[in-house]
Design an enzyme around this catalytic site. Structure first.
Site, PDB file in Angstrom:
ATOM      1  CB  CYS A  43      -0.935  -0.014   1.205  1.00 15.74           C
ATOM      2  SG  CYS A  43      -1.901   1.493   1.326  1.00 15.74           S
ATOM      3  CB  CYS A  48      -3.263   2.477  -1.616  1.00 15.44           C
ATOM      4  SG  CYS A  48      -3.437   0.774  -1.141  1.00 15.44           S
ATOM      5  CE  LYS A  51      -4.748   4.277  -6.312  1.00 18.35           C
ATOM      6  NZ  LYS A  51      -5.276   2.930  -6.116  1.00 18.35           N
ATOM      7  CE1 TYR A 178     -11.360  -4.211  -7.425  1.00 13.18           C
ATOM      8  CE2 TYR A 178     -11.004  -2.078  -6.418  1.00 13.18           C
ATOM      9  CZ  TYR A 178     -11.704  -3.255  -6.487  1.00 13.18           C
ATOM     10  OH  TYR A 178     -12.745  -3.468  -5.650  1.00 13.18           O
ATOM     11  CD  GLU A 182      -7.060   2.249  -8.861  1.00  8.02           C
ATOM     12  OE1 GLU A 182      -7.962   2.380  -8.037  1.00  8.02           O
ATOM     13  OE2 GLU A 182      -5.910   1.879  -8.552  1.00  8.02           O
ATOM     14  CG  HIS A 437     -28.895  23.016  -3.567  1.00  8.65           C
ATOM     15  ND1 HIS A 437     -28.988  22.156  -4.644  1.00  8.65           N
ATOM     16  CD2 HIS A 437     -29.042  24.274  -4.062  1.00  8.65           C
ATOM     17  CE1 HIS A 437     -29.209  22.874  -5.736  1.00  8.65           C
ATOM     18  NE2 HIS A 437     -29.229  24.153  -5.414  1.00  8.65           N
ATOM     19  CD  GLU A 442     -28.294  18.966  -4.217  1.00  8.66           C
ATOM     20  OE1 GLU A 442     -29.250  19.317  -3.530  1.00  8.66           O
ATOM     21  OE2 GLU A 442     -27.695  19.740  -5.005  1.00  8.66           O
TER      22      GLU A 442
HETATM   23  P1  NDP Z   1      -8.306  -7.640 -10.701  1.00  7.19           P
HETATM   24  O1  NDP Z   1      -8.705  -8.932 -10.125  1.00  7.19           O
HETATM   25  O2  NDP Z   1      -9.025  -6.408 -10.272  1.00  7.19           O
HETATM   26  O3  NDP Z   1      -8.415  -7.708 -12.298  1.00  7.19           O
HETATM   27  C1  NDP Z   1      -7.736  -8.685 -12.995  1.00  7.19           C
HETATM   28  C2  NDP Z   1      -7.957  -8.484 -14.496  1.00  7.19           C
HETATM   29  O4  NDP Z   1      -7.118  -9.372 -15.205  1.00  7.19           O
HETATM   30  C3  NDP Z   1      -9.375  -8.751 -14.949  1.00  7.19           C
HETATM   31  O5  NDP Z   1      -9.671  -7.886 -15.997  1.00  7.19           O
HETATM   32  C4  NDP Z   1      -9.300 -10.199 -15.420  1.00  7.19           C
HETATM   33  O6  NDP Z   1     -10.189 -10.505 -16.461  1.00  7.19           O
HETATM   34  C5  NDP Z   1      -7.898 -10.304 -15.950  1.00  7.19           C
HETATM   35  N1  NDP Z   1      -7.271 -11.609 -15.753  1.00  7.19           N
HETATM   36  C6  NDP Z   1      -7.279 -12.364 -14.633  1.00  7.19           C
HETATM   37  N2  NDP Z   1      -6.570 -13.481 -14.806  1.00  7.19           N
HETATM   38  C7  NDP Z   1      -6.089 -13.434 -16.060  1.00  7.19           C
HETATM   39  C8  NDP Z   1      -5.267 -14.309 -16.833  1.00  7.19           C
HETATM   40  N3  NDP Z   1      -4.825 -15.452 -16.329  1.00  7.19           N
HETATM   41  N4  NDP Z   1      -4.968 -13.948 -18.090  1.00  7.19           N
HETATM   42  C9  NDP Z   1      -5.418 -12.786 -18.601  1.00  7.19           C
HETATM   43  N5  NDP Z   1      -6.193 -11.929 -17.928  1.00  7.19           N
HETATM   44  C10 NDP Z   1      -6.525 -12.245 -16.667  1.00  7.19           C
HETATM   45  O7  NDP Z   1      -6.721  -7.535 -10.441  1.00  7.19           O
HETATM   46  P2  NDP Z   1      -5.718  -6.313 -10.362  1.00  7.19           P
HETATM   47  O8  NDP Z   1      -4.401  -6.894 -10.684  1.00  7.19           O
HETATM   48  O9  NDP Z   1      -6.215  -5.139 -11.133  1.00  7.19           O
HETATM   49  O10 NDP Z   1      -5.769  -5.919  -8.823  1.00  7.19           O
HETATM   50  C11 NDP Z   1      -5.510  -6.896  -7.827  1.00  7.19           C
HETATM   51  C12 NDP Z   1      -6.237  -6.550  -6.559  1.00  7.19           C
HETATM   52  O11 NDP Z   1      -5.613  -5.439  -5.936  1.00  7.19           O
HETATM   53  C13 NDP Z   1      -7.683  -6.107  -6.756  1.00  7.19           C
HETATM   54  O12 NDP Z   1      -8.562  -7.190  -6.853  1.00  7.19           O
HETATM   55  C14 NDP Z   1      -7.928  -5.294  -5.508  1.00  7.19           C
HETATM   56  O13 NDP Z   1      -8.290  -6.148  -4.459  1.00  7.19           O
HETATM   57  C15 NDP Z   1      -6.565  -4.694  -5.213  1.00  7.19           C
HETATM   58  N6  NDP Z   1      -6.530  -3.291  -5.656  1.00  7.19           N
HETATM   59  C16 NDP Z   1      -7.412  -2.401  -5.113  1.00  7.19           C
HETATM   60  C17 NDP Z   1      -7.408  -1.078  -5.497  1.00  7.19           C
HETATM   61  C18 NDP Z   1      -8.384  -0.131  -4.904  1.00  7.19           C
HETATM   62  O14 NDP Z   1      -8.988  -0.468  -3.894  1.00  7.19           O
HETATM   63  N7  NDP Z   1      -8.602   1.036  -5.476  1.00  7.19           N
HETATM   64  C19 NDP Z   1      -6.474  -0.578  -6.488  1.00  7.19           C
HETATM   65  C20 NDP Z   1      -5.603  -1.600  -7.026  1.00  7.19           C
HETATM   66  C21 NDP Z   1      -5.646  -2.891  -6.606  1.00  7.19           C
HETATM   67  P3  NDP Z   1     -11.790 -10.709 -16.310  1.00  7.19           P
HETATM   68  O15 NDP Z   1     -12.141 -10.477 -14.875  1.00  7.19           O
HETATM   69  O16 NDP Z   1     -12.396  -9.693 -17.212  1.00  7.19           O
HETATM   70  O17 NDP Z   1     -12.046 -12.098 -16.762  1.00  7.19           O
END
Ligand code: NDP
Length: 448
Positions: A43, A48, A51, A178, A182, A437, A442
């Site tokens: 983080c 976080c 970022k 995510y 972002e 407002h 709101e």
């Molecule tokens: P996510 O789980 O959010 O997204 C993963 C993405 O990769 C999806 O689009 C998914 O496709 C795709 N994917 C998954 N496995 C494969 C694969 N084997 N081959 C190709 N594509 C794949 O993961 P992130 O890496 O973005 O983030 C990880 C975690 O970090 C998040 O789940 C969250 O918990 C945390 N995080 C939180 C943030 C926040 O709170 N603002 C910011 C950044 C991270 P699909 O689902 O479309 O099938």
């Protein structure tokens, strides 16, 4: 002589590990923590916090663009990546020092080296030092998954993105979760041409559908391109150092940076958990019960390594509950109900509670209220982007089951709404609250 060197040995000084160490020490435990990289964890060091600072930096693009509509005449503007990157890095350094001070102030000993578990009460440091502890807490977090394709050594993950030597003109991002959404927003706002390649035909799986559609529509209008039902097949480096990205079914893309954001996996490889008889889950995660206990009675785990909810505030609550429970004599668990979350895309999304689809599955009849509005701040700009707020309400009890929002400052507004949802307030309670407002917030009390 004490039976063990320490009462608690924590592996990993991230959000969960630092909180658990400090609270356990405050309860009188003799605590040590080992961290192989930097105090603060994902983080603070590579997630976080840096970022969000980049997101703030990116917001100036909108502000500068919209300023003319509010009467400003600006001279030529330009963006200096090196400056932003270095400012962010120095803020991360400052926070690392603050976290380290927290450990010192609470008399938590810290070792800046890797620790490996060698038994139910034993760890070995890289230096060779053997340590015993009554309890071991595994708080090593998760690590980005790098899909297997030729040329993946040319790709970066969110770990490296904060250290780019120069700002890229063309970026290809694999994944649409995510991290992908972002960074697509950050790179796009700062001037790069961004293409998102995702294996499915949707972004942000699990998020409310109407909000996802709105984000997709807005980000497309902002110039981010999407290649759905696809993946990177291979990446070739060109003579000038840039890359040709070959995709399944969508031809070739040109990129200066290829970023992969396809999920994060528990960082348990080589940690020695098997030596202590800790059973691992299918994805390498450490399964725990509601008390954060693993299958080995002296070993606990909190945070991303447990693959429950990969969010900092959750890891902090789990670490705190663990320490109160084991060292403070207070039976505390963590509630996973109504966890507010946000995607700091441009514009951001935020949500708490059940989505419309999940609410229908669980409660049958639900009422949905929406407000689809043009934020006042967009009025004098050529920005047609609209905000969308949604309340999901149980038809029987009138309880608000979920609040979902996309629009400027949505995460800032959502935190207060999350209190209402968590408290079990009804739609009538929302309606009875006077509007503030003029504000976007709101809309939450004006949906009929
Ligand atoms: P996510 O789980 O959010 O997204 C993963 C993405 O990769 C999806 O689009 C998914 O496709 C795709 N994917 C998954 N496995 C494969 C694969 N084997 N081959 C190709 N594509 C794949 O993961 P992130 O890496 O973005 O983030 C990880 C975690 O970090 C998040 O789940 C969250 O918990 C945390 N995080 C939180 C943030 C926040 O709170 N603002 C910011 C950044 C991270 P699909 O689902 O479309 O099938």
């Amino acid at each position: 002589m004490a039976e063990f060197d320490y009462d608690l040995f924590v592996i990993g000084a991230g959000s969960g590990g630092v909180r658990a160490s400090r609270i356990a020490a405050a309860h009188g435990a003799r605590v040590a923590v080992a961290e192989e990289y930097r105090v603060g964890g994902t983080c603070v060091i590579r997630g976080c916090v840096p970022k969000k600072l980049l997101v703030y930096g990116a917001h100036f693009a909108d502000a500068l663009h919209d300023a003319a509509g509010f009467g400003w005449t600006l001279g030529e503007t330009s963006f200096d990546w090196d400056k932003l990157r270095n400012f962010v890095a120095s803020e991360v350094d400052r926070l690392e020092r603050a976290y380290t001070n927290t450990l010192d102030n609470n008399h938590v000993e810290h070792f800046h080296e890797r620790a490996v578990i060698t038994g139910p009460h034993n760890v070995r440091l890289t230096s060779g030092r053997e340590i015993t502890a009554k309890y071991i807490l595994v708080a090593v977090g998760a690590w980005p998954v790098m899909p297997d394709f030729p040329g993946n050594e040319h790709c970066i993950t969110s770990n490296e993105v904060f250290h780019l030597k120069s700002f890229p003109k063309h970026v290809v991002i694999q994944g649409a979760g995510y991290i992908a959404m972002e960074f697509a927003g950050i790179f796009n706002a700062l001037g790069a041409q961004v293409t998102v390649v995702n294996r499915s035909s949707q972004i942000l799986r699990g998020y409310d559908e109407s909000l996802r559609d709105r984000l997709l529509e807005i980000t497309r209008a902002r110039g981010i391109e999407f290649r759905f039902d696809s993946a990177i097949e291979k990446v070739d480096q060109r003579a000038d150092g840039s890359f040709t990205v070959h995709t399944h079914g969508h031809g070739e893309l040109h990129a200066d940076v290829v970023m992969v954001a396809t999920g994060r996996k528990a960082k348990t490889a080589g940690l020695g958990l098997e030596a202590a008889g800790v059973a691992l889950g299918a994805k390498g995660e450490v399964p725990v019960d509601e008390w954060n206990a693993t299958s080995c009675p002296s070993i606990y785990a909190v945070g991303d390594v447990t693959d429950r909810v990969q969010l900092t505030p959750v890891a902090i609550r789990e670490g705190h509950a663990f320490a109160d429970n084991v060292f403070g004599g207070q039976a505390r668990t963590t509630s996973y109900e109504n966890i507010p979350n946000a995607v700091f895309s441009q514009p951001p999304l935020a949500g708490v509670g059940l989505t419309e689809v999940k609410a229908r599955e669980k409660f049958g009849e639900v009422k949905v209220f929406t407000s689809d509005f043009r934020p006042m701040q967009n009025m004098f700009s050529d920005r047609p982007e609209r905000g969308l707020y949604k309340l999901v309400v149980d038809a029987g009890s009138d309880k608000v089951l979920g609040v979902h929002m996309i629009g400027p400052d949505a995460p800032e507004i959502l935190q207060a709404a999350a209190i209402a949802v968590n408290a079990g307030l009804t739609k009538r309670d929302f309606d009875a609250t006077m509007a503030l407002h003029p504000s976007m917030a709101e809309e939450l009390v004006l949906m009929r």
